[in-house]
Each structure stands twice: as structure tokens, then as C-alpha cells.
Write a protein that holds these residues in place. Structure first.
Motif, PDB file in Angstrom:
ATOM      1  N   VAL A  53      51.611  41.983  38.061  1.00  0.00           N
ATOM      2  CA  VAL A  53      51.737  41.071  39.206  1.00  0.00           C
ATOM      3  C   VAL A  53      50.637  41.339  40.221  1.00  0.00           C
ATOM      4  O   VAL A  53      50.017  40.408  40.761  1.00  0.00           O
ATOM      5  CB  VAL A  53      53.122  41.219  39.845  1.00  0.00           C
ATOM      6  N   LEU A  54      50.370  42.618  40.490  1.00  0.00           N
ATOM      7  CA  LEU A  54      49.312  42.958  41.438  1.00  0.00           C
ATOM      8  C   LEU A  54      47.946  42.511  40.932  1.00  0.00           C
ATOM      9  O   LEU A  54      47.098  42.063  41.708  1.00  0.00           O
ATOM     10  CB  LEU A  54      49.313  44.469  41.692  1.00  0.00           C
ATOM     11  N   PHE A  55      47.733  42.621  39.629  1.00  0.00           N
ATOM     12  CA  PHE A  55      46.427  42.247  39.087  1.00  0.00           C
ATOM     13  C   PHE A  55      46.176  40.747  39.231  1.00  0.00           C
ATOM     14  O   PHE A  55      45.030  40.327  39.405  1.00  0.00           O
ATOM     15  CB  PHE A  55      46.338  42.654  37.618  1.00  0.00           C
ATOM     16  N   THR A  56      47.228  39.938  39.158  1.00  0.00           N
ATOM     17  CA  THR A  56      47.033  38.489  39.296  1.00  0.00           C
ATOM     18  C   THR A  56      46.570  38.107  40.691  1.00  0.00           C
ATOM     19  O   THR A  56      46.099  36.988  40.899  1.00  0.00           O
ATOM     20  CB  THR A  56      48.348  37.746  38.978  1.00  0.00           C
ATOM     21  N   GLN A  57      46.703  39.004  41.658  1.00  0.00           N
ATOM     22  CA  GLN A  57      46.238  38.720  43.013  1.00  0.00           C
ATOM     23  C   GLN A  57      44.733  38.921  43.161  1.00  0.00           C
ATOM     24  O   GLN A  57      44.169  38.574  44.194  1.00  0.00           O
ATOM     25  CB  GLN A  57      46.997  39.602  44.012  1.00  0.00           C
ATOM     26  N   LEU A  58      44.106  39.491  42.149  1.00  0.00           N
ATOM     27  CA  LEU A  58      42.653  39.659  42.168  1.00  0.00           C
ATOM     28  C   LEU A  58      41.981  38.396  41.636  1.00  0.00           C
ATOM     29  O   LEU A  58      42.559  37.679  40.815  1.00  0.00           O
ATOM     30  CB  LEU A  58      42.242  40.856  41.304  1.00  0.00           C
ATOM     31  N   PRO A  59      40.759  38.115  42.060  1.00  0.00           N
ATOM     32  CA  PRO A  59      40.050  36.935  41.553  1.00  0.00           C
ATOM     33  C   PRO A  59      39.446  37.208  40.178  1.00  0.00           C
ATOM     34  O   PRO A  59      38.244  37.015  39.942  1.00  0.00           O
ATOM     35  CB  PRO A  59      38.962  36.716  42.619  1.00  0.00           C
ATOM     36  N   LEU A  60      40.270  37.670  39.249  1.00  0.00           N
ATOM     37  CA  LEU A  60      39.827  38.009  37.903  1.00  0.00           C
ATOM     38  C   LEU A  60      40.764  37.356  36.899  1.00  0.00           C
ATOM     39  O   LEU A  60      41.897  37.001  37.213  1.00  0.00           O
ATOM     40  CB  LEU A  60      39.828  39.529  37.690  1.00  0.00           C
ATOM     41  N   SER A  61      40.287  37.225  35.664  1.00  0.00           N
ATOM     42  CA  SER A  61      41.107  36.638  34.614  1.00  0.00           C
ATOM     43  C   SER A  61      42.276  37.572  34.288  1.00  0.00           C
ATOM     44  O   SER A  61      42.097  38.787  34.176  1.00  0.00           O
ATOM     45  CB  SER A  61      40.266  36.402  33.358  1.00  0.00           C
ATOM     46  N   PRO A  62      43.475  37.038  34.129  1.00  0.00           N
ATOM     47  CA  PRO A  62      44.624  37.890  33.781  1.00  0.00           C
ATOM     48  C   PRO A  62      44.426  38.660  32.487  1.00  0.00           C
ATOM     49  O   PRO A  62      44.981  39.747  32.311  1.00  0.00           O
ATOM     50  CB  PRO A  62      45.780  36.887  33.665  1.00  0.00           C
ATOM     51  N   TRP A  63      43.620  38.110  31.580  1.00  0.00           N
ATOM     52  CA  TRP A  63      43.393  38.795  30.313  1.00  0.00           C
ATOM     53  C   TRP A  63      42.700  40.141  30.525  1.00  0.00           C
ATOM     54  O   TRP A  63      42.863  41.053  29.709  1.00  0.00           O
ATOM     55  CB  TRP A  63      42.566  37.917  29.380  1.00  0.00           C
ATOM     56  N   LEU A  64      41.941  40.264  31.593  1.00  0.00           N
ATOM     57  CA  LEU A  64      41.288  41.542  31.877  1.00  0.00           C
ATOM     58  C   LEU A  64      42.312  42.619  32.223  1.00  0.00           C
ATOM     59  O   LEU A  64      42.129  43.797  31.900  1.00  0.00           O
ATOM     60  CB  LEU A  64      40.283  41.380  33.016  1.00  0.00           C
ATOM     61  N   GLY A  65      43.400  42.217  32.889  1.00  0.00           N
ATOM     62  CA  GLY A  65      44.460  43.171  33.183  1.00  0.00           C
ATOM     63  C   GLY A  65      45.137  43.674  31.921  1.00  0.00           C
ATOM     64  O   GLY A  65      45.421  44.869  31.777  1.00  0.00           O
ATOM     65  N   LEU A  66      45.385  42.746  30.984  1.00  0.00           N
ATOM     66  CA  LEU A  66      45.973  43.151  29.704  1.00  0.00           C
ATOM     67  C   LEU A  66      45.011  44.023  28.923  1.00  0.00           C
ATOM     68  O   LEU A  66      45.418  45.021  28.304  1.00  0.00           O
ATOM     69  CB  LEU A  66      46.341  41.909  28.898  1.00  0.00           C
ATOM     70  N   LEU A  67      43.724  43.669  28.963  1.00  0.00           N
ATOM     71  CA  LEU A  67      42.720  44.469  28.270  1.00  0.00           C
ATOM     72  C   LEU A  67      42.629  45.867  28.861  1.00  0.00           C
ATOM     73  O   LEU A  67      42.433  46.850  28.137  1.00  0.00           O
ATOM     74  CB  LEU A  67      41.354  43.767  28.357  1.00  0.00           C
ATOM     75  N   MET A  68      42.790  45.990  30.177  1.00  0.00           N
ATOM     76  CA  MET A  68      42.762  47.302  30.824  1.00  0.00           C
ATOM     77  C   MET A  68      43.888  48.188  30.314  1.00  0.00           C
ATOM     78  O   MET A  68      43.696  49.387  30.067  1.00  0.00           O
ATOM     79  CB  MET A  68      42.855  47.141  32.347  1.00  0.00           C
TER      80      MET A  68
END
Length: 277
Positions: free
Chosen positions: A65-80
Motif C-alpha cells: 500500500v505504501l509503495f503505491t503512493q510513490l510515482p512508480l509502477s506497482p510492478w516494481l514493488g512486487l519485483l523488489m
């Protein structure tokens, strides 16, 4: 002289068939036992990781949820979560990126924060010995909770028993894989929930709560209390001396240097004591 029919051919045929069945039976039994052993290992790994699952899925969801607040693709959060698996380091990365920190600052802060894993790995190197390529994944997936589980696993045999060591390593590998699965699953759920419209204010407190829980666990696990007092003194001094945007890096760096210096001094004292004997 009249000849009587013999059953040698039939007898030999039956004997050969029975012999072939006798030879094949141990192999089939071994294969079945190995399959059952693998199934039992997964069942045991699932039982061991259930407490971690109840913590990782909510925490992973909070990270998502916190990662979606960044101006980045959600897939990058999953990749992390798949290729980095830093746990608290991922929360730290989100906080630093939200504050406008650069990649270098995030990398240094994550390195300092997760440097404790170096000591985790050293204590498990003997149990990872001769694990082959699986050793790389066991080291990669060594989070705080995974280390707690692996270090408390009883040995299934003697220290020099290679078969027992391989059996333990198979269980360790499954525990590590399941723990990462729970974290990745939680991240995916959080990223999906982040696409919905709801008030997520306050969820960033999950990082503070995580460190409080880890601190309490270490307080009960360690016999010495001075590292906690050292951390408190450094934090208070940092609040007074360091700028706000450099407090985290400065405090972690100072604590790491002092702890490393204490460790080297302790090792030198031990070596001097052994020489005098």
C-alpha cells in the motif's frame, strides 16, 4: 531312451522374473520414501512458517500500500519483494524515496540497516556447508524471522552426518522459500489494495511497529543490554547534533562503527589471552 519333458525353461523364466521384481522393489520403495519425505518436509516447513505467515502477509500488504503512493509502477514493488527481499529495508526505501532521497542514499541506508545479516550468515555457514547452489538462495532469503527459525531447528543427526545435513538443508530451503512466498503474497495484496480508494493514513506506522517488535525480540534474545543503551545514546546525540535529514544514516553509521570496534577489541583480547596461556 525316451525323453521326459522338463520344466527348466519355465522354472528359469519364473526365477528370472522374481529376481527382477526383487531387484526393482528396493528402487521403487526408495523412490516412494523420497517422495513421502519431500511431502513431509513441505508439511513441516509449512507448520514452522505459519507464525511468520501471520506477520509477513499483513506487513507485506502494508509495504504494498505504501509503495503505491510513490510515482512508480506497482510492478516494481512486487519485483523488489522478489529479488531484494529486504523486509524492513523495503519500508526504509519507501520512506526515503518519498522524502526525495536518491538511489545512493537508499542503497547505503539499506546496506547499513541489513548489515546484521552478515553476522546471521556467519553463524549458519556450517549448516549451509555442501548445500550446492541452494546455498546461494539460503543466504539470499535470510531475513530476521527466517534466521530465527533456521537457527532454532534441531539437527536430524550428528554434525558430520552428510545425509542428515542434506535432510536439514532441504527443510531449511523449504522454510526460506515459504517465508518469501508469504512476503511476496502480502506485497501483491497490498499493491492490489492500493489501487482502491481508501484512507491509508497511519499505515506507515507499520515500519515503527516492526522495529519495536524486532527490538523487543532482541532484548529477550541477547544477554547483554549495552547495545540497546548504546543505540539510545547515539539516537539522542544524533537528535541534538545531526540535521534531521541525516539523522538515520548518521545514527546507523555511528552505531555500526562502535559495534565493529567493540567486536575487534573483544577478538583481540581473546587472542591475547590465548597467547598468555
Amino acid at each position: 531312451m525316451p525323453t521326459t519333458p522338463t520344466t527348466d525353461g519355465v522354472t528359469h523364466t519364473l526365477d528370472d522374473g522374481a529376481h527382477s521384481l526383487e531387484m526393482a522393489e528396493p528402487e521403487s520403495i526408495n523412490t516412494a520414501s523420497e517422495w513421502l519425505s519431500a511431502r513431509q518436509a513441505w508439511r513441516e516447513a509449512l507448520r514452522q512458517t505459519l507464525p511468520v505467515m501471520f506477520g509477513y502477509i499483513p506487513l507485506g500488504a502494508a509495504f504494498g500500500v505504501l509503495f503505491t503512493q510513490l510515482p512508480l509502477s506497482p510492478w516494481l514493488g512486487l519485483l523488489m519483494s522478489v529479488i531484494i527481499l529486504a523486509g524492513a529495508g523495503q519500508f526504509l526505501a519507501v520512506a526515503l524515496l518519498s522524502a526525495g532521497a536518491g538511489v545512493t542514499e537508499v542503497a547505503v541506508a539499506t546496506l547499513l540497516l541489513n548489515s546484521r545479516h552478515l553476522f546471521y550468515g556467519l553463524s549458519l555457514l556450517e549448516r549451509f556447508r555442501e548445500a550446492g547452489i541452494a546455498k546461494l538462495y539460503l543466504i539470499f532469503g535470510l531475513t530476521d524471522e527466517t534466521y530465527s527459525l533456521l537457527s532454532s531447528l534441531p539437527r536430524s543427526g550428528e554434525r558430520d552426518d552428510k545425509a542428515a545435513r542434506r535432510n536439514d538443508q532441504r527443510l531449511m530451503l523449504r522454510i526460506t522459500a515459504l517465508n518469501q512466498l508469504w512476503w511476496v503474497l502480502g506485497t501483491a495484496l497490498g499493491l492490489a489494495a492500493g489501487q482502491l480508494t481508501f484512507d491509508s493514513s497511519g499505515i506507515e506506522f507499520a515500519l515503527t511497529a516492526l522495529f519495536v517488535v524486532l527490538g523487543i525480540e532482541q532484548w529477550y534474545a541477547l544477554r547483554e543490554r549495552w547495545p540497546f543503551l548504546l543505540g539510545l545514546v547515539i539516537t539522542l546525540a544524533g537528535l541534538w547534533v545531526l540535521p534531521h535529514d541525516q539523522l538515520l544514516l548518521g545514527s546507523i553509521a555511528a552505531a555500526s562503527v562502535l559495534l565493529l570496534g567493540h567486536y575487534l577489541h573483544q577478538q583481540r583480547s581473546l587472542s591475547d589471552g590465548s597467547r598468555t596461556r
